[in-house]
Design an enzyme around this catalytic site. Structure first.
Site, mmCIF file in Angstrom:
data_model
loop_
_atom_site.group_PDB
_atom_site.id
_atom_site.type_symbol
_atom_site.label_atom_id
_atom_site.label_comp_id
_atom_site.label_asym_id
_atom_site.label_seq_id
_atom_site.Cartn_x
_atom_site.Cartn_y
_atom_site.Cartn_z
ATOM 1 N N ALA A 125 5.616 -0.987 -7.094
ATOM 2 C CA ALA A 125 5.143 -1.805 -5.975
ATOM 3 C C ALA A 125 6.172 -1.756 -4.913
ATOM 4 O O ALA A 125 7.276 -1.638 -4.815
ATOM 5 C CB ALA A 125 4.521 -3.264 -6.162
ATOM 6 N N ASP A 126 5.575 -1.498 -3.613
ATOM 7 C CA ASP A 126 6.502 -1.519 -2.474
ATOM 8 C C ASP A 126 7.223 -2.781 -2.369
ATOM 9 O O ASP A 126 8.526 -2.591 -1.627
ATOM 10 C CB ASP A 126 5.703 -1.137 -1.212
ATOM 11 C CG ASP A 126 4.760 -2.393 -0.791
ATOM 12 O OD1 ASP A 126 4.596 -3.320 -1.476
ATOM 13 O OD2 ASP A 126 4.084 -2.303 0.050
ATOM 14 N N ARG A 127 7.183 -3.882 -2.997
ATOM 15 C CA ARG A 127 8.126 -4.947 -2.770
ATOM 16 C C ARG A 127 9.178 -4.934 -3.646
ATOM 17 O O ARG A 127 10.342 -5.602 -3.641
ATOM 18 C CB ARG A 127 7.267 -6.292 -3.071
ATOM 19 C CG ARG A 127 6.589 -6.019 -4.557
ATOM 20 C CD ARG A 127 5.864 -7.428 -4.489
ATOM 21 N NE ARG A 127 5.292 -7.682 -5.830
ATOM 22 C CZ ARG A 127 4.232 -7.001 -6.218
ATOM 23 N NH1 ARG A 127 3.384 -6.474 -5.291
ATOM 24 N NH2 ARG A 127 3.662 -7.172 -7.638
ATOM 25 N N TYR A 128 9.202 -3.607 -4.455
ATOM 26 C CA TYR A 128 10.421 -3.791 -5.455
ATOM 27 C C TYR A 128 11.277 -2.607 -5.133
ATOM 28 O O TYR A 128 12.303 -2.383 -5.652
ATOM 29 C CB TYR A 128 9.795 -3.483 -7.114
ATOM 30 C CG TYR A 128 8.777 -4.690 -7.498
ATOM 31 C CD1 TYR A 128 9.496 -5.851 -7.611
ATOM 32 C CD2 TYR A 128 7.680 -4.314 -8.006
ATOM 33 C CE1 TYR A 128 8.856 -6.897 -8.005
ATOM 34 C CE2 TYR A 128 6.805 -5.661 -8.444
ATOM 35 C CZ TYR A 128 7.539 -6.627 -8.500
ATOM 36 O OH TYR A 128 6.661 -7.702 -8.910
ATOM 37 N N THR A 129 10.800 -1.865 -4.049
ATOM 38 C CA THR A 129 11.738 -0.374 -3.803
ATOM 39 C C THR A 129 12.382 -0.514 -2.693
ATOM 40 O O THR A 129 11.643 -1.471 -1.588
ATOM 41 C CB THR A 129 10.793 0.744 -3.907
ATOM 42 O OG1 THR A 129 9.605 0.669 -2.972
ATOM 43 C CG2 THR A 129 10.048 0.952 -5.501
#
Length: 712
Positions: A125-129
């Site tokens: 998910a974009d919140r982790y990368t």
């Protein structure tokens, strides 16, 4: 008394009175043009789609450059969708994840976190990368601050964005592209960046270079996923015309009884290959597979292990994998891109490189013009200041004797013959700029500005001078691709032979000559006619018809239904070559179908629309193979009448039609009971019956004493 129904009058504001042509031109055509020019098709110049271009521009503006701290992907994508690209954040993050994937030929984005490693991987998910521009990615935006490209307002007018990026390397040819729009589709293979940069320099020097030399510089595609190009067919056509088909094969290594898949063709996901292998094993087409395991990890990369059973060799399994799975397939290249007017068209490899070189020429020209303007302005100020320094005491006296700033400006202009801009610059100087050392520095600056002005003027006016600068910059940009990760990954195995294909383009496989099809709708090894002697067919009571060559049958012989659902099957069998199929309905209609006009289906097909039924109670009661060559006739029997109709009098129609009437009913009848066929006609009692035209009326009388005559 008659009741009246009050119908309220329609509000005219809610009625759209518009022709279909006007609606298409206003709405559908607008959407089609948007889909082509602003969404799915890349530019031939910077090689990017609008979403990709806006993402890289936003990262440049946010200073997400190599060496700087990366930023959360969610924050980057939200900024893009909010400022530049009014679409969903998920689609923007998908584009960013693809540009940061390990299998990308040139990684434009340096991703931190779980980004895709092999084709088909789903990123975290974009919140982790997190992400930032890679060194090659930064080379696509480095000259934005030099006003090297045209800037236009964004969708809301609150910001500006570039129409193209000042790319220093051809993204479209290096990374390839896939896109589908309204009426247009693009599929560009990736190429080795070193080979592409060498071709750019060669075409810059010799624009009319031969196709043979271009094919030596760029011998074929080079995907980040590896794989290999098999055979030479289609490669030259693709490079010279932009359209061509060539065979691409994944890499399968053999270790003992194991076939190890380590590379996939472009666009083929690991999960797709594994699902196909499982389906083939379950159907019996790959009965020699004992086990399959996915050992893919970050250290070893892609590693799918397929183990052969006892009695089978790994070479046999490898051949079946190439023949029956997407591990070998055809890549249909179509180099479609937008021109300078954002109109899509086909390009050849040469034309795409020339478009990139025109972009570089435009970039050098625009940045030179912008810099020339700045140099000329500074040169003008320095010239005025040097004039003042020739008699600094007089300048000080003019300023001290002036009552206002306007008087001082006018006095300097009159005394030293300078303009107002130069006079204002002198008045704004600090006293420390009047030292002797500053005068020396001022002279050096003037000489440097004169030299730069002359150089920039030459670049603006002389295309040959710009060509030298472009070549020098191409040499510098090529240094980005010196690492081992840019060595050629795709093998050009021109001596290998692709898996053979039949006329329809599907993969050939060994035909099991033991398969038979009977009238019960079952493939077996003991019932019915051999499938190799003709075309298999099946007809259902609801009007469906199916023709099949047996494609998809397993190698192991066992009873298999002709279709997944054979409920309501009327009859099936093998149709000899040259025969047609006649479908008879209960309402007295007949449809004669030529099997060559219907696409055959595999064992998974449930048939297609054959004859259109009349309504409730109508159904197909007979399916008869017929031939005009044998003088055949059809006997149709109702409750009170019967008729013999010549096959030659029944026209051939396409599937899906209602057929033609061939058995006019007598009074009190509305349905046929049966229909059959005989090569010589029929006998009523002891008298032979001559076949009739289909328009003739049926013969009254019971059909019980009407029987087919014996075959001659």
């Amino acid at each position: 008394m008659t009741a009246t129904l009050d119908i309220p009058e329609q509000n005219p504001d809610l009625v759209l009175d518009q022709s279909a042509d006007d609606y298409w031109n206003r709405y559908q055509l607008t959407f089609a043009l948007y889909s082509v020019s602003d969404r799915a098709i890349p530019s031939a110049y910077d090689g990017l789609k609008p979403g990709q271009r806006r993402l890289l521009y936003q990262m440049h503006e946010s200073k997400l450059l190599p060496g700087n701290k990366p930023q959360k992907s969610s924050k980057v994508c939200s900024a893009v969708t909010g400022n530049l690209h009014p679409h969903g954040g998920a689609s923007m993050y998908g584009a960013a994840a693809l540009m940061a994937a390990d299998f990308q030929r040139v990684k434009v984005i340096d991703g931190q976190g779980a980004f895709p490693r092999i084709q088909g991987d789903i990123p975290a998910a974009d919140r982790y990368t997190e992400m930032r521009l890679s060194a090659p990615g930064a080379a696509l935006t480095a000259e934005l601050d030099s006003h090297a490209v045209e800037m236009v307002p964004t969708f809301d007018g609150e910001w500006v964005e570039p129409t193209v990026l000042p790319a220093q390397w051809p993204v479209l040819l290096c990374n390839g592209a896939v896109g589908i729009a309204e009426g247009w589709a693009t599929k560009v293979p990736a190429h080795n960046p070193r080979e592409v940069m060498a071709a750019c320099r060669a075409l810059l020097k010799t624009p009319n270079m031969t196709d043979d030399r271009l094919c030596k510089l760029i011998p074929g595609p080079d995907w980040g996923s590896g794989a290999s190009v098999v055979g030479t067919a289609g490669i030259r056509e693709y490079i010279t015309t932009g359209r061509g088909h060539f065979t691409v094969r994944g890499k399968i290594e053999i270790e003992g009884k194991n076939c190890i898949i380590t590379e996939l063709p472009p666009g083929v996901a690991s999960g797709t290959v594994q699902d196909r292998i499982r389906a083939l094993v379950e159907s019996g087409e790959m009965s020699g597979v004992a086990d399959m395991s996915d050992l893919t990890d970050r250290r070893n990369g892609l590693r799918i292990v397929v183990t052969a059973k006892r009695g089978y060799s790994a070479e046999q399994i490898r051949d079946q994998l190439l023949a029956l799975t997407p591990l070998e397939g055809t890549f249909a290249a179509s180099l479609v891109a937008l021109d300078e007017n954002r109109v899509p068209r086909w390009w050849s490899v040469r034309e795409l490189i020339m478009a990139f070189l025109r972009l570089r020429d435009s970039v050098v020209l625009r940045r030179s013009e912008y810099r020339l303007e700045k140099v000329a302005a500074r040169r003008h100020l320095v010239a005025g200041l040097m004039t003042i320094h020739l008699d600094i005491d007089a300048a000080v006296a003019v300023i001290r004797n002036s009552e206002t700033v306007d008087d001082a400006r006018k006095g300097l202009q009159e005394r030293f013959e300078i303009d107002a801009e130069q006079a204002d610059y002198v008045l704004s100087l600090q006293l420390r700029r009047l030292t002797k050392l500053d005068v020396i520095e001022l002279k050096k600056e003037a000489e440097r500005l004169d030299a730069e002005h002359a150089e920039l003027t030459e670049l603006v006016n002389n295309p040959d001078a710009r060509r030298k600068v472009i070549d020098k910059e191409l040499v510098e940009t090529a240094k980005l691709f010196k690492g081992p990760e840019y060595d050629r990954r795709t093998v050009l195995d021109f001596d290998a032979t692709p898996v053979s294909r039949d006329e329809e383009g599907s993969r050939e496989r060994k035909v099991n000559t033991a398969w038979r099809l009977d009238d019960r709708g079952v493939f077996s090894d003991s019932h019915g006619d051999l499938l190799t002697s003709g075309l298999g067919w099946a007809v259902w009571a609801d009007g469906r018809v199916k023709f099949t060559t047996g494609n998809g049958l397993p190698f192991k012989t066992r009873d298999i239904p002709v279709a997944p659902d054979i409920t309501g099957l009327v009859r099936s069998g093998v149709l000899p070559q040259g025969y047609h199929l006649a479908l008879v309905t209960r309402r007295g209609k007949i449809l004669r179908i030529d099997p060559t006009t219907v696409n055959p289906q595999g064992v998974a097909g449930n048939g297609v629309a054959g004859v259109k039924l009349a309504g409730d109670g109508d159904e197909v009661i007979a399916a008869l193979p017929v031939s005009c060559a044998n003088g055949e006739a059809i006997l149709s029997i109702a409750e009170k009448s019967w008729k013999v109709t010549e096959v030659a009098d029944i026209p051939v129609k396409g599937r899906g039609g209602a057929g033609v009437a061939f058995h006019p009913f007598v009074k009190g009848e509305e349905a046929l009971l049966a229909a059959s066929i005989s090569p010589t006609g029929y006998v009523r009692g002891k008298r032979a019956v001559t076949p009739q035209n289909r328009a003739k009326a049926a013969v009254k009388g019971s059909g019980a004493d009407v029987t087919p005559a014996p075959a001659e």
